[in-house]
Write an enzyme that holds these catalytic residues in place. Structure first.
Site: not given
Length: 257
Positions: A50, A52, A202
């Site tokens: 995935r 985000d 991040r």
């Protein structure tokens, strides 16, 4: 039955991530809906992982099973005619029936781009974090060394993570600075590893920015890592600057990525 692998680029700005979510607009939903139109089949794609909400991809990889007879050469043309402008399939080819985009992935590479110029770049602002404050790049480079190798990355993982193990291996972590007269000042942070946790890159970037801005020291990076405590690390950097650059496989020609 065939197993088709595709490589897709997308601008994640308008999407709630790659993976299907209830009542949300996602990349997966858009692609599956277009594949169903083309094949008449209820297709479920399998991605390498995935991304985000707001995160982009240069070369996300996914596969799906189909009975369609469309040739490998025509898949890209067929689906790109239906896809919106912010999603483009760059390659499509047949793979063995047991190929699984997530399970077969050997490593992934992410690039986080920071605009360290005084002003935003009107053409690139969707793909960069604008951080006009002066940064100590050498301190940031030194701090990056601490994350290389195998570690427990609990400190650099979202508290909402559902993974049973937070141990990951980082193969490469670099910082490159680009200055072109007074028009551009860009910093690209590239991280490659055997897997990544939710918001891991991040949070690493958010911590590096605090180090570069003088709020933390480069030696704090290893202390934070060893603490295995999310509250010790810096903030989660905005998704704008993050791009899934490529996913590495043994059976996929690197030139296709």
């Amino acid at each position: 039955m065939r197993n088709i692998c595709m490589i897709v680029s997308y601008d994640g700005t308008s999407y709630s991530g790659f993976q299907t979510q209830i009542n949300q607009k996602t990349i997966q939903d858009v692609i599956e809906e277009k594949l169903e139109r083309i094949t008449g089949e209820n297709i479920k794609i399998i991605s390498s992982g995935r991304t985000d909400a707001g995160v982009h991809a240069r070369a996300q990889v996914f596969n799906f099973h189909t009975n369609s007879s469309i040739s490998s050469e025509r898949w890209c043309l067929a689906i790109n005619d239906w896809l919106p402008k912010d999603i483009i399939v760059r390659a499509a080819f047949d793979v063995p029936l047991d190929f699984h985009a997530r399970k077969y992935a050997k490593s992934k590479t992410y690039v986080y781009s920071i605009n360290n110029h005084r002003y935003k770049d009107v053409f690139k602002q969707k793909y960069q974090l604008h951080f006009p404050r002066k940064l100590n790049v050498e301190e940031m480079k030194t701090a990056l060394e601490a994350i290389k190798g195998e570690h427990d990355f609990t400190s650099f993982c979202s508290l909402k993570s559902d993974k049973t193990s937070h141990i990951r291996t980082i193969h490469r972590a670099t910082l490159e600075e680009y200055k072109h007269s007074d028009l551009e000042h860009r910093i690209d942070i590239t991280i490659s590893g055997n897997g990544f946790l939710r918001q891991m890159v991040r949070i690493i970037v958010g911590t590096l920015l605090e180090i570069g801005a003088g709020k933390k020291k480069s030696e704090d990076m290893i202390t934070i890592l060893n603490a295995k405590d999310r509250l010790k690390a810096g903030p989660t950097a905005l998704p704008d600057g993050l791009t899934l650059w490529e996913v590495q496989y043994d059976i996929i020609d690197k030139k296709m990525l």
